[in-house]
Design a protein around this motif. Structure first.
Motif, PDB file in Angstrom:
ATOM      1  N   LEU A  28       0.833  -1.202   0.000  1.00 38.52           N
ATOM      2  CA  LEU A  28       0.000   0.000   0.000  1.00 38.52           C
ATOM      3  C   LEU A  28       0.871   1.257   0.000  1.00 38.52           C
ATOM      4  O   LEU A  28       0.518   2.270  -0.594  1.00 38.52           O
ATOM      5  N   LEU A  29       2.041   1.154   0.635  1.00 38.17           N
ATOM      6  CA  LEU A  29       2.961   2.297   0.634  1.00 38.17           C
ATOM      7  C   LEU A  29       3.406   2.615  -0.797  1.00 38.17           C
ATOM      8  O   LEU A  29       3.450   3.776  -1.211  1.00 38.17           O
ATOM      9  N   GLU A  30       3.714   1.562  -1.563  1.00 43.03           N
ATOM     10  CA  GLU A  30       4.148   1.777  -2.950  1.00 43.03           C
ATOM     11  C   GLU A  30       3.011   2.363  -3.790  1.00 43.03           C
ATOM     12  O   GLU A  30       3.230   3.240  -4.626  1.00 43.03           O
ATOM     13  N   ALA A  40       4.719   8.995   5.363  1.00 41.87           N
ATOM     14  CA  ALA A  40       6.110   8.945   5.828  1.00 41.87           C
ATOM     15  C   ALA A  40       6.603   7.502   5.792  1.00 41.87           C
ATOM     16  O   ALA A  40       5.826   6.563   6.001  1.00 41.87           O
ATOM     17  N   SER A  41       7.877   7.324   5.509  1.00 40.99           N
ATOM     18  CA  SER A  41       8.437   5.960   5.453  1.00 40.99           C
ATOM     19  C   SER A  41       9.880   6.031   5.921  1.00 40.99           C
ATOM     20  O   SER A  41      10.802   5.894   5.132  1.00 40.99           O
ATOM     21  N   ALA A  42      10.026   6.243   7.225  1.00 43.46           N
ATOM     22  CA  ALA A  42      11.361   6.512   7.780  1.00 43.46           C
ATOM     23  C   ALA A  42      12.348   5.389   7.507  1.00 43.46           C
ATOM     24  O   ALA A  42      13.523   5.636   7.307  1.00 43.46           O
ATOM     25  N   CYS A  43      11.884   4.127   7.493  1.00 49.24           N
ATOM     26  CA  CYS A  43      12.842   3.030   7.283  1.00 49.24           C
ATOM     27  C   CYS A  43      12.834   2.561   5.838  1.00 49.24           C
ATOM     28  O   CYS A  43      13.457   1.552   5.505  1.00 49.24           O
ATOM     29  N   GLY A  44      12.122   3.281   4.975  1.00 51.29           N
ATOM     30  CA  GLY A  44      12.116   2.925   3.559  1.00 51.29           C
ATOM     31  C   GLY A  44      11.300   1.679   3.269  1.00 51.29           C
ATOM     32  O   GLY A  44      11.543   0.991   2.283  1.00 51.29           O
ATOM     33  N   GLY A  45      10.349   1.362   4.140  1.00 49.55           N
ATOM     34  CA  GLY A  45       9.466   0.224   3.877  1.00 49.55           C
ATOM     35  C   GLY A  45      10.022  -1.100   4.352  1.00 49.55           C
ATOM     36  O   GLY A  45       9.571  -2.157   3.923  1.00 49.55           O
ATOM     37  N   ARG A  46      10.998  -1.053   5.260  1.00 51.94           N
ATOM     38  CA  ARG A  46      11.590  -2.310   5.747  1.00 51.94           C
ATOM     39  C   ARG A  46      10.842  -2.878   6.950  1.00 51.94           C
ATOM     40  O   ARG A  46      11.222  -3.902   7.498  1.00 51.94           O
ATOM     41  N   GLY A  47       9.817  -2.190   7.397  1.00 57.24           N
ATOM     42  CA  GLY A  47       8.997  -2.718   8.491  1.00 57.24           C
ATOM     43  C   GLY A  47       9.627  -2.596   9.858  1.00 57.24           C
ATOM     44  O   GLY A  47       9.263  -3.323  10.780  1.00 57.24           O
ATOM     45  N   ILE A  48      10.583  -1.675  10.015  1.00 54.71           N
ATOM     46  CA  ILE A  48      11.240  -1.580  11.322  1.00 54.71           C
ATOM     47  C   ILE A  48      10.984  -0.238  11.998  1.00 54.71           C
ATOM     48  O   ILE A  48      11.633   0.099  12.970  1.00 54.71           O
ATOM     49  N   CYS A  49      10.073   0.560  11.456  1.00 49.02           N
ATOM     50  CA  CYS A  49       9.762   1.818  12.140  1.00 49.02           C
ATOM     51  C   CYS A  49       8.246   1.922  12.302  1.00 49.02           C
ATOM     52  O   CYS A  49       7.530   0.943  12.120  1.00 49.02           O
ATOM     53  N   LYS A  50       7.802   3.108  12.665  1.00 48.90           N
ATOM     54  CA  LYS A  50       6.378   3.264  12.953  1.00 48.90           C
ATOM     55  C   LYS A  50       5.797   4.413  12.163  1.00 48.90           C
ATOM     56  O   LYS A  50       4.728   4.904  12.480  1.00 48.90           O
ATOM     57  N   SER A  51       6.540   4.860  11.167  1.00 48.46           N
ATOM     58  CA  SER A  51       6.125   6.118  10.542  1.00 48.46           C
ATOM     59  C   SER A  51       4.979   5.955   9.552  1.00 48.46           C
ATOM     60  O   SER A  51       4.298   6.913   9.240  1.00 48.46           O
ATOM     61  N   CYS A  52       4.742   4.739   9.027  1.00 54.78           N
ATOM     62  CA  CYS A  52       3.790   4.593   7.915  1.00 54.78           C
ATOM     63  C   CYS A  52       2.432   4.062   8.373  1.00 54.78           C
ATOM     64  O   CYS A  52       1.726   3.417   7.601  1.00 54.78           O
ATOM     65  N   ILE A  53       2.074   4.357   9.622  1.00 59.20           N
ATOM     66  CA  ILE A  53       0.805   3.849  10.168  1.00 59.20           C
ATOM     67  C   ILE A  53      -0.390   4.451   9.427  1.00 59.20           C
ATOM     68  O   ILE A  53      -0.445   5.660   9.197  1.00 59.20           O
ATOM     69  N   ARG A  82      -2.951  -0.554  10.366  1.00 57.06           N
ATOM     70  CA  ARG A  82      -1.880  -1.340   9.759  1.00 57.06           C
ATOM     71  C   ARG A  82      -0.712  -0.403   9.478  1.00 57.06           C
ATOM     72  O   ARG A  82      -0.838   0.815   9.584  1.00 57.06           O
ATOM     73  N   ARG A  83       0.407  -1.005   9.046  1.00 57.52           N
ATOM     74  CA  ARG A  83       1.495  -0.179   8.505  1.00 57.52           C
ATOM     75  C   ARG A  83       1.470  -0.329   6.985  1.00 57.52           C
ATOM     76  O   ARG A  83       1.367  -1.459   6.470  1.00 57.52           O
ATOM     77  N   ALA A  84       1.586   0.809   6.298  1.00 54.11           N
ATOM     78  CA  ALA A  84       1.373   0.813   4.842  1.00 54.11           C
ATOM     79  C   ALA A  84       2.375  -0.062   4.102  1.00 54.11           C
ATOM     80  O   ALA A  84       2.051  -0.620   3.055  1.00 54.11           O
ATOM     81  N   CYS A  85       3.585  -0.187   4.649  1.00 50.42           N
ATOM     82  CA  CYS A  85       4.586  -0.986   3.926  1.00 50.42           C
ATOM     83  C   CYS A  85       4.433  -2.470   4.223  1.00 50.42           C
ATOM     84  O   CYS A  85       5.130  -3.289   3.639  1.00 50.42           O
ATOM     85  N   GLN A  86       3.525  -2.809   5.133  1.00 47.45           N
ATOM     86  CA  GLN A  86       3.380  -4.206   5.531  1.00 47.45           C
ATOM     87  C   GLN A  86       2.075  -4.819   5.037  1.00 47.45           C
ATOM     88  O   GLN A  86       1.676  -5.885   5.494  1.00 47.45           O
TER      89      GLN A  86
HETATM   90  S1  FES Z   1       8.173   2.593   6.432  1.00 45.41           S
HETATM   91 FE1  FES Z   1       9.060   1.897   8.260  1.00 45.41          FE
HETATM   92  S2  FES Z   1       7.642   0.404   8.937  1.00 45.41           S
HETATM   93 FE2  FES Z   1       6.766   1.105   7.105  1.00 45.41          FE
END
Ligand code: FES
Length: 606
Positions: A28-30, A40-53, A82-86
């Protein structure tokens, strides 16, 4: 809800009101980024942050990924968080993007200290009047131009940039054979109507923001300056994410480079339009960036930067024709990439050293630019020693549970007054998250008032502590969006501040100094400009010196890039500074690790 296969699948994004058809396999982030919807996608979509809620508010809600099951409470998952990158959707959905994930930074620190330098550009313009071609004088256009130039200047073996040569016949004839040749050493890089203003472009290429400066190369005045967000943010907010993405996927590396070039071209065009200029008047460009930004921009391989011993392709100065990288400028204009010092001490730090006149500094000074990777130099007895230390995005509000960019609604400062919490937000808006300066203040204020012990543990009995999923958190604001500061957030701050302070201590130890012997601590950069020095000293990020020994100078790298653009002498000085700086390796250094263990807690170093 099941998907009706006769209807086209659409994701509708609120509150943007934009809809897009998702592609198979796309997160969904893409999809959002393709639709130019900001998440926002602080970790670039790697699923290790909380920015893409994000919040599914209608249509299909995809099942939570295993990592989202760990990340959200059962109640939140049930409600569609959810998180958009997940997640990916296969049916139609309506998605609400919370304000925190949409926030754009309002703190584009572009300018640093005021400066003036005698303009001494690397390019020059020479006005010439050519003899018209005739049957008696049928020489080629270029040969006639050379003849005219050699009458004005010491005879030289001139060459001409091929693109400038392509334009030559038209420019000569349209201007009745009276033109100005723009030359760089013995190369003709452009031929223009006489009296065309010579313009230079300095670029401070940051991981988060990009500063752009247009300058008049004859007068030295700044024509326009502006800041834009680095559009590569969709690949992660820190250099490690960007290097990882570019190193493992050549297409991503190309896309990242194009994103930056397109953003610069677009903004420079706007700056030119506003000042009756055109980009082809830009005859010289200087770019100062950290080593990762430098390599991605110059289309160099970044693989070496991603693995120990973190080897760059080049540290010395690099000249590239602007057109080779897609930058819209005069035909033969070149980009001067400010030299890097080492793997993670980049050209931005070299530019910062020029911006603070490190080459003439007689005092003992620590100069640092705090970011996801903090670069620090010690100036002492005419020598410069530099290092970089990984400080992560916590101090910029990234990877913090309620962290956000410095935008309206971000808590920027916090004070404890008796029993009360005094919170100030950017734009005095309803609090929706915490930006970097707020993160620092919260940590300092809660430490000073007993909310945190020296090891960084949250006091469960503290008056601003509440339990969230059985974990103690600081409640900063209760409202439409709760803003909390968690134990994990405190740990992130400890890691960041411990790393920076350990870097400072390692440099001092290497020179046989104690922090009390420092005459000055110069804090540069956009983040450093907004932090409370008192809070930074309280938590031990900076040494506990009298406040008058600190100086917050804003964007010194941008100032340095402008100076390097305007002055040939300072361009050489920058190259010399980078070459003669001693680089201390932090990674795997047992002394650094020892300092880090000592600085990670909240007590003073004596
Ligand atoms: S961009 Fe970091 S968890 Fe989705």
């Amino acid at each position: 809800m099941t998907h009706d296969s006769t209807q086209p699948t659409r994701i509708e994004f609120d509150p943007d009101g934009v809809a897009i058809e998702p592609r198979p396999g796309e997160t969904l982030l893409e999809s959002a980024h393709r639709a130019k919807v900001r998440i926002a996608s602080a970790c670039g979509g790697r699923g290790i942050c909380k920015s893409c809620i994000i919040h599914f508010t209608g249509g299909e809600t995809p099942p939570p990924s295993p990592s989202d099951r760990d990340f959200f409470s059962a109640v939140k998952l049930e409600r569609g968080w959810r998180r958009a990158c997940q997640c990916s959707v296969s049916g139609s959905s309506r998605v609400h993007i919370p304000a925190r994930a949409r926030a754009e930074s309002t703190r584009m620190q572009v300018d640093g200290s005021d400066f003036w330098v005698q303009p001494e550009p690397i390019v020059a313009s020479i006005e010439v009047k050519l003899t018209k071609p005739s049957l008696n004088y049928p020489e080629a256009d270029f040969e006639r131009l050379v003849e005219a130039l050699n009458q004005e200047r010491e005879p030289t073996t001139w060459s001409i940039d091929p693109e400038a040569a392509r334009n030559l016949p038209e420019v000569l004839r349209q201007n009745n054979w009276a033109v100005q040749a723009v030359v760089r050493n013995d190369e003709i890089i452009a031929v223009q109507p006489v009296k065309t203003r010579l313009v230079g472009l300095a670029v401070d290429l940051g991981t988060t923001n990009i500063g752009l400066f247009l300058a008049d190369l004859h007068s030295g005045t700044t024509i326009a300056s502006t800041g834009i967000e680095n559009p590569q943010g969709i690949y992660g907010s820190d250099v490690v994410s960007r290097v990882g993405a570019a190193a493992t996927d050549a297409d991503k590396a190309i896309q990242m480079q194009r994103l930056v070039i397109d953003a610069i071209n677009q903004r420079v065009q706007g700056m030119c339009d506003a000042h009756n200029l055109t980009p082809w008047q830009i005859v010289d460009v200087v770019v100062a960036g950290n080593t990762a930004m430098h390599h991605i921009f110059a289309r160099l391989q970044v693989r070496g930067l991603g693995l120990a011993p973190f080897t760059p392709v080049i540290t010395g100065p690099l000249q590239i024709k602007t057109r080779e990288l897609g930058l819209a400028c005069a035909p033969g204009a070149q980009i001067h990439m400010v030299p890097n010092i080492a793997g993670f001490v980049g050209g931005d730090h070299t530019a910062m050293l020029i911006g603070i006149s490190a080459h003439t500094e007689k005092r003992t000074v620590i100069a640092l630019d705090i970011g996801t990777n903090t670069e620090i130099s010690l100036l002492h007895n005419g020598a410069i020693t530099s290092l970089s230390c990984p400080s992560g995005p916590a101090l910029e509000g990234g990877h913090i549970s309620c962290g956000m960019r410095a935008a309206a609604g971000a808590i920027e400062s916090v004070k404890i007054n008796g029993e009360d919490l005094e919170i100030k937000t950017i734009g005095d808006a309803e609090p929706i998250g915490l930006c970097g300066s707020g993160v620092l203040d919260v940590t300092a204020a809660f430490f000073l008032s007993g909310g945190l012990n020296p090891r960084g543990q949250i006091n469960r009995e503290y008056r601003h502590t509440v339990l969230q999923d059985d974990e103690p958190v600081f409640m900063l604001h209760q409202g439409e969006t709760n803003v909390v500061f968690t134990q994990r957030d405190v740990r992130s701050v400890q890691l960041a501040k411990g790393s920076i302070r350990a870097g400072i201590e390692l440099l001092l130890e290497h020179a046989g100094l104690h922090y009390e012997q420092l005459d000055k601590v110069v804090v540069a950069g956009a983040f450093g400009n907004y932090i409370s020095i008192e809070s930074a000293c309280t938590i031990g990020l900076l040494p506990p010196l009298p406040l008058d020994r600190f100086e917050q100078i804003g964007n010194a790298a941008g100032t340095g890039a402008k100076l390097i653009l305007l002055s040939k002498t300072l361009r050489d000085t920058a190259t010399n500074l980078a070459a003669r700086s001693t680089h201390l390796v932090q990674a795997g250094n047992p002394r650094f690790n020892k300092h880090f263990m000592h600085t990670i807690n909240f007590h003073d170093i004596n």
